[in-house]
Design a protein around this motif. Structure first.
Motif, PDB file in Angstrom:
ATOM      1  N   UNK A  60      -0.785  81.780 -52.906  1.00 42.60           N
ATOM      2  CA  UNK A  60      -0.450  83.165 -53.211  1.00 42.60           C
ATOM      3  C   UNK A  60       0.009  83.847 -51.933  1.00 42.60           C
ATOM      4  N   UNK A  61       1.283  83.704 -51.605  1.00 40.62           N
ATOM      5  CA  UNK A  61       1.791  84.267 -50.367  1.00 40.62           C
ATOM      6  C   UNK A  61       1.728  85.796 -50.408  1.00 40.62           C
ATOM      7  N   UNK A  62       1.281  86.375 -49.330  1.00 40.87           N
ATOM      8  CA  UNK A  62       1.222  87.830 -49.241  1.00 40.87           C
ATOM      9  C   UNK A  62       2.630  88.407 -49.154  1.00 40.87           C
ATOM     10  N   UNK A  63       2.739  89.702 -49.416  1.00 38.93           N
ATOM     11  CA  UNK A  63       4.053  90.352 -49.351  1.00 38.93           C
ATOM     12  C   UNK A  63       4.620  90.295 -47.936  1.00 38.93           C
ATOM     13  N   UNK A  64       3.741  90.374 -46.935  1.00 41.95           N
ATOM     14  CA  UNK A  64       4.229  90.318 -45.550  1.00 41.95           C
ATOM     15  C   UNK A  64       4.786  88.942 -45.229  1.00 41.95           C
ATOM     16  N   UNK A  65       4.152  87.884 -45.748  1.00 40.96           N
ATOM     17  CA  UNK A  65       4.658  86.524 -45.535  1.00 40.96           C
ATOM     18  C   UNK A  65       6.001  86.348 -46.242  1.00 40.96           C
ATOM     19  N   UNK A  66       6.083  86.824 -47.469  1.00 41.36           N
ATOM     20  CA  UNK A  66       7.345  86.722 -48.214  1.00 41.36           C
ATOM     21  C   UNK A  66       8.471  87.448 -47.492  1.00 41.36           C
TER      22      UNK A  66
END
Length: 252
Positions: A60-66
């Motif tokens: 579940x990649x965080x929005x910051x990672x995306x």
């Protein structure tokens, strides 16, 4: 080309980053891992191409990672993932044979299969936003079978049949995703043997071939940049490709 590397603190990842920073075809390198990956000391002016991001949850990649992964203007993006060690992409997201007895099998399933299948789907979704193509390499292992009929004696001897079949299942799922993408995702599986480098004692396992660290890194970069020769590359394939690149017979 943007290169995304998972499990970015492993020794294969470090060599891939080192070679990638020197390659003009690679416009940016994003290193993903549970720990921050250091910029190679010899990077020089190429250091600006490198960005390390910490990923806490590989399902579940965080929005910051995306956002970090999205922020690159490239016609192609490429991801290389090695799930043989203990965390994620390139020698850090995988479970080695020595760790199998220490980790519950349910966790091995997540690390060796689920993280990889989530990654290709998630990165494909980010690719769609960028209107780029995705080349995805799953770094498996020499002995990983895709069916019971293919299980080698070495896995039976060491009691690692289930773990081997798990990697074989992941291989099939990754290749299937690419086939069903209508050409927007190109997926590949590589099956190296033991990877030799100076900081690691060379050990012999019956039936297991060897490959040098610089050869496998050169081959991985060549295939991400120029496209895959075929959907599954053996240890011998990687040696041939890597040595050809390093000898200067082919542009990297």
């Amino acid at each position: 080309m943007k290169l995304v590397i998972g499990g970015s603190t492993g020794f294969v990842a470090k060599e891939l980053i080192r070679q990638g920073l020197k390659n003009p075809a690679i416009t940016s390198i994003i290193a993903r891992g549970r720990r921050e990956a250091p910029t190679p000391s010899e990077a020089g002016n190429s250091a600006s191409k490198f960005n390390s991001i910490v990923v806490e949850d590989f399902e579940n990649y965080s929005e910051s990672v995306k956002k970090e992964i999205e922020n690159a203007d490239a016609r192609y993006s490429a991801t290389i993932i090695d799930y043989r060690a203990s965390i994620f992409t390139i020698r850090t997201i995988a479970v080695t044979a020595t760790k199998l007895k220490e980790i519950p099998f349910e966790q091995t399933v997540k690390i060796s299969r689920d993280y990889a299948t989530y990654a290709i789907k998630a990165l494909d979704g980010l690719r769609n936003k960028q209107a780029t193509h995705l080349r995805f390499i799953y770094m498996s292992g020499h002995f990983a079978p895709r069916s019971l009929a293919e299980v080698p004696q070495q896995l039976k001897t060491h009691g690692t049949v289930d773990a081997g079949l798990l990697r074989g299942e992941a291989e099939g799922l990754i290749l299937k995703y690419g086939r069903e993408s209508n050409g927007t995702v190109q997926s590949c599986v590589i099956k190296p043997g033991a990877i030799d480098h100076l900081s690691r004692e060379k050990k012999e396992t019956p039936g297991l071939p060897h490959i040098k660290l610089d050869d496998i890194a050169a081959a991985l970069l060549d295939q991400t940049i120029h496209g895959f020769e075929k959907d599954t590359l053996t240890n011998d394939d990687m040696i041939r490709i890597g040595q050809k690149v390093l000898s200067g017979d082919q542009e990297s």
